[in-house]
Design an enzyme around this catalytic site. Structure first.
Site, PDB file in Angstrom:
ATOM      1  N   GLU A 164      25.629  56.135  47.943  1.00  0.00           N
ATOM      2  CA  GLU A 164      25.887  54.863  48.617  1.00  0.00           C
ATOM      3  C   GLU A 164      24.560  54.131  48.808  1.00  0.00           C
ATOM      4  OE1 GLU A 164      28.262  53.096  52.503  1.00  0.00           O
ATOM      5  OE2 GLU A 164      27.453  55.101  52.633  1.00  0.00           O
ATOM      6  N   TYR A 187      36.566  47.091  60.759  1.00  0.00           N
ATOM      7  CA  TYR A 187      35.452  47.866  60.226  1.00  0.00           C
ATOM      8  C   TYR A 187      35.088  47.383  58.812  1.00  0.00           C
ATOM      9  CZ  TYR A 187      32.727  51.129  57.778  1.00  0.00           C
ATOM     10  OH  TYR A 187      31.730  51.627  57.007  1.00  0.00           O
ATOM     11  N   HIS A 211      28.391  47.686  48.913  1.00  0.00           N
ATOM     12  CA  HIS A 211      29.531  47.166  49.665  1.00  0.00           C
ATOM     13  C   HIS A 211      29.872  45.742  49.247  1.00  0.00           C
ATOM     14  CE1 HIS A 211      28.541  49.945  53.336  1.00  0.00           C
ATOM     15  NE2 HIS A 211      28.650  50.609  52.214  1.00  0.00           N
ATOM     16  N   GLU A 230      37.975  57.002  51.464  1.00  0.00           N
ATOM     17  CA  GLU A 230      37.043  57.719  52.347  1.00  0.00           C
ATOM     18  C   GLU A 230      37.587  57.856  53.765  1.00  0.00           C
ATOM     19  OE1 GLU A 230      33.207  55.854  52.297  1.00  0.00           O
ATOM     20  OE2 GLU A 230      32.614  56.779  54.190  1.00  0.00           O
ATOM     21  N   TRP A 266      36.836  54.755  65.953  1.00  0.00           N
ATOM     22  CA  TRP A 266      36.251  53.599  65.279  1.00  0.00           C
ATOM     23  C   TRP A 266      35.933  53.964  63.832  1.00  0.00           C
ATOM     24  CZ3 TRP A 266      31.293  52.795  63.100  1.00  0.00           C
ATOM     25  CH2 TRP A 266      31.095  51.477  62.621  1.00  0.00           C
ATOM     26  N   ARG A 300      32.338  49.265  46.974  1.00  0.00           N
ATOM     27  CA  ARG A 300      33.263  49.549  48.074  1.00  0.00           C
ATOM     28  C   ARG A 300      33.875  48.239  48.558  1.00  0.00           C
ATOM     29  NH1 ARG A 300      31.902  51.617  54.203  1.00  0.00           N
ATOM     30  NH2 ARG A 300      31.733  49.377  54.536  1.00  0.00           N
ATOM     31  N   HIS A 322      37.716  54.833  57.439  1.00  0.00           N
ATOM     32  CA  HIS A 322      36.942  55.017  58.669  1.00  0.00           C
ATOM     33  C   HIS A 322      37.738  55.692  59.781  1.00  0.00           C
ATOM     34  CE1 HIS A 322      33.202  53.960  60.913  1.00  0.00           C
ATOM     35  NE2 HIS A 322      32.733  54.056  59.691  1.00  0.00           N
ATOM     36  N   ARG A 355      30.496  63.815  51.693  1.00  0.00           N
ATOM     37  CA  ARG A 355      29.704  62.631  52.057  1.00  0.00           C
ATOM     38  C   ARG A 355      28.479  62.960  52.910  1.00  0.00           C
ATOM     39  NH1 ARG A 355      29.184  58.103  50.961  1.00  0.00           N
ATOM     40  NH2 ARG A 355      29.772  56.954  52.823  1.00  0.00           N
ATOM     41  N   ASN A 375      22.356  56.744  64.270  1.00  0.00           N
ATOM     42  CA  ASN A 375      22.768  55.401  64.668  1.00  0.00           C
ATOM     43  C   ASN A 375      23.372  55.372  66.070  1.00  0.00           C
ATOM     44  OD1 ASN A 375      23.081  52.689  64.223  1.00  0.00           O
ATOM     45  ND2 ASN A 375      24.627  52.885  62.630  1.00  0.00           N
ATOM     46  N   ASP A 412      36.861  52.562  52.380  1.00  0.00           N
ATOM     47  CA  ASP A 412      36.589  53.415  53.551  1.00  0.00           C
ATOM     48  C   ASP A 412      37.622  53.129  54.634  1.00  0.00           C
ATOM     49  OD1 ASP A 412      35.487  54.926  55.577  1.00  0.00           O
ATOM     50  OD2 ASP A 412      33.441  54.189  55.275  1.00  0.00           O
ATOM     51  N   ASP A 418      21.697  52.350  58.171  1.00  0.00           N
ATOM     52  CA  ASP A 418      21.117  53.208  59.206  1.00  0.00           C
ATOM     53  C   ASP A 418      20.522  54.495  58.639  1.00  0.00           C
ATOM     54  OD1 ASP A 418      24.216  53.079  59.242  1.00  0.00           O
ATOM     55  OD2 ASP A 418      23.862  55.104  59.970  1.00  0.00           O
ATOM     56  N   GLU A 429      30.644  62.130  56.223  1.00  0.00           N
ATOM     57  CA  GLU A 429      29.420  61.441  56.660  1.00  0.00           C
ATOM     58  C   GLU A 429      29.035  61.811  58.089  1.00  0.00           C
ATOM     59  OE1 GLU A 429      30.637  57.317  56.086  1.00  0.00           O
ATOM     60  OE2 GLU A 429      30.742  57.039  58.239  1.00  0.00           O
ATOM     61  N   HIS A 475      26.216  59.639  52.137  1.00  0.00           N
ATOM     62  CA  HIS A 475      26.189  58.465  52.993  1.00  0.00           C
ATOM     63  C   HIS A 475      24.867  57.712  52.788  1.00  0.00           C
ATOM     64  CE1 HIS A 475      26.899  57.076  57.438  1.00  0.00           C
ATOM     65  NE2 HIS A 475      27.581  56.337  56.603  1.00  0.00           N
TER      66      HIS A 475
HETATM   67  O1  EZ4 Z   1      30.145  53.738  59.797  1.00  0.00           O
HETATM   68  O2  EZ4 Z   1      26.723  53.790  58.996  1.00  0.00           O
HETATM   69  O3  EZ4 Z   1      30.471  54.755  54.652  1.00  0.00           O
HETATM   70  N1  EZ4 Z   1      29.817  54.203  55.454  1.00  0.00           N
HETATM   71  C1  EZ4 Z   1      30.102  54.102  56.763  1.00  0.00           C
HETATM   72  C2  EZ4 Z   1      29.081  53.446  57.664  1.00  0.00           C
HETATM   73  C3  EZ4 Z   1      29.056  54.127  59.030  1.00  0.00           C
HETATM   74  C4  EZ4 Z   1      27.821  53.790  59.816  1.00  0.00           C
HETATM   75  C5  EZ4 Z   1      27.641  54.789  60.941  1.00  0.00           C
HETATM   76  O4  EZ4 Z   1      26.352  54.804  61.408  1.00  0.00           O
HETATM   77  O5  EZ4 Z   1      31.149  54.524  57.152  1.00  0.00           O
HETATM   78  O6  EZ4 Z   1      29.340  52.078  57.833  1.00  0.00           O
HETATM   79 CO    CO Z   2      32.058  55.782  55.689  1.00  0.00          CO
END
Ligand code: EZ4
Ligand code: CO
Length: 407
Positions: free
Chosen positions: A344, A163, A126, A241, A407, A151, A217, A288, A41, A215, A321, A267, A317
């Site tokens: 997922e 996010y 999600h 996560e 991020w 999620r 993140h 992951r 991605n 998540d 993407d 991931e 994961h």
């Molecule tokens: O941020 O797919 O758990 N899932 C994630 C995703 C990732 C993106 C990164 O390419 O964290 O949303």
């Molecule tokens: Co994630």
């Protein structure tokens, strides 16, 4: 396959049916076609060039049946170890060669991996809402689609972009089309004030029978992660996560000392070596790693085998993407691997389903890879060609003072 069958052609297809994907096509002299996923991605063209310029010329003339030897050749033969571009390229080749092996044998890949150990693979999707009421509506909608694991992500008061959530929309796509990344403003304190209450509201809403995941993140320090883990213990999450960036894995010991909340990480990892400390020191509960980004079916199975020793399970994961080819490959591992916990499944837009014709299917909160020979996903090349690559990037995050954060 004749004994003289060799790899005749290796083609890289970049297509954007709503979002960018990189597909790898390997054709043998007998005319068998194998498909792999090479989507990284926001860095798609780097993997495409790696495959086109450096891998394709090396594969032509090789024996397609030598899946493991080809993995070793590409990994050890590059000299330069690991990294997302290299490992995604190797993953794509590995998936395509398993696809060929299955087609030649007339068997779905999961049969070649030892056969099914379960009837279907539990999946989670999600739910996303800008505020808590919107989130609860989204959870209800996913439950109506049959999901038993969801999620949950919400907006944070005071922040405009968060996010996992899109304001005013029911879906979420992390990558943004355009020539540069979107800049999001992040405030960890605001998130930590809001998240426990939002997660508790989700639990209260669904009752005890639905699995809830969240998540973080990569946003927290170990101390913040420990506090969040404690604060959400009564929510009974399936997992929390990516609480930290996990580059320094030692810091997870601090989180573990303070909370029993199940942790999922990996991931962004590419190989078993990034997973090793987290697994052998039992710093996580779920790995992951994705079949695409961690070297394909062969390498994901190795990670699963290491994790099994430590009673750690796989939860790969699977956002938008990760292409339908990779999702199919992951499900063959899922159906045949005892310590595979959950997949997922974010789902895809309608054009993606047309370009990638897949034997895998979703029903009643579970996925199944299907029973056609190989991985079971074919790319409609003519249709793919109608969706050329469009520049797109994942967002970046800055703190309120303007400094970059994860991020
Ligand atoms: O941020 O797919 O758990 N899932 C994630 C995703 C990732 C993106 C990164 O390419 O964290 O949303
Ligand atoms: Co994630």
């Amino acid at each position: 396959m004749s004994r003289t069958d060799t790899i005749a052609a290796v083609d890289v297809i970049v297509t954007s049916p709503g979002r960018n994907y990189v597909a790898l096509k390997i054709t043998t002299t007998d005319g068998v076609v194998g498909w792999g996923d090479a989507t990284l991605n926001g860095r798609e063209l780097a993997v495409a060039a790696y495959l086109r310029d450096h891998v394709a010329p090396l594969l032509v003339g090789r024996d397609p049946a030598r899946v493991e030897d080809t993995w070793q050749f590409l990994y050890r033969g590059a000299y330069w170890r690991r990294g997302p571009v290299t490992m995604t390229a190797i993953g794509a080749v590995d998936i395509a060669l398993w696809d060929i092996k299955g087609k030649v044998a007339g068997q779905p890949v999961y049969q070649l991996l030892g056969g099914a150990v379960r009837d279907r693979v539990l999946s989670y999707t999600h739910a996303t809402g800008w505020d808590v009421p919107e989130l609860l509506d989204s959870v209800d909608a996913q439950r109506e689609r049959g999901f038993r694991a969801v999620r949950v992500q919400t907006g944070v008061p005071g922040l405009d972009t968060v996010y996992g959530v899109t304001r005013g929309a029911t879906g979420y796509e992390p990558a943004g089309r355009g020539a540069a990344p979107v800049v999001e403003v992040w405030d960890t304190d605001a998130y930590l004030r809001h998240a426990p209450g939002a997660l508790a509201a989700a639990r209260e809403h669904v009752g005890p029978d639905v699995q809830l995941l969240h998540d973080v993140h990569h946003r927290l320090t170990p101390g913040q992660a420990a506090r969040l883990g404690r604060a959400v213990e009564s929510v009974d999450l399936f997992w929390l996560e990516d609480v930290t960036p996990a580059e320094n894995q030692e810091v997870l010991r601090h989180v573990r000392r303070h909370t029993t909340v199940p942790l999922a990480i990996g991931e962004v990892f590419n190989t078993i070596w990034e997973c090793q400390q987290l697994i052998t020191e039992q710093l996580i509960d779920f790995v992951r790693t994705c079949v695409t980004h961690a070297g394909g079916i062969s390498h994901l199975r190795r990670i699963a085998a290491l994790a099994e020793v430590w009673q750690i399970r796989l939860g790969p994961h699977g956002p938008s993407d990760v292409s339908p080819v990779a999702l199919g490959a992951s499900l063959h591992v899922g159906l045949s691997t005892p310590n595979f916990a959950i997949q997922e499944y974010m789902g895809y837009g309608p054009q993606v389903h047309e370009v990638f014709q897949h034997a895998w299917s979703y029903a009643d909160g579970h996925l199944h890879p299907g029973d056609v020979p190989g991985v079971g996903v074919e790319v409609d090349e003519a249709l793919a060609a109608r969706f050329p690559y469009e520049p797109a990037y994942l967002p970046v995050a800055r703190r309120r003072d303007g400094s970059m954060t994860d991020w």
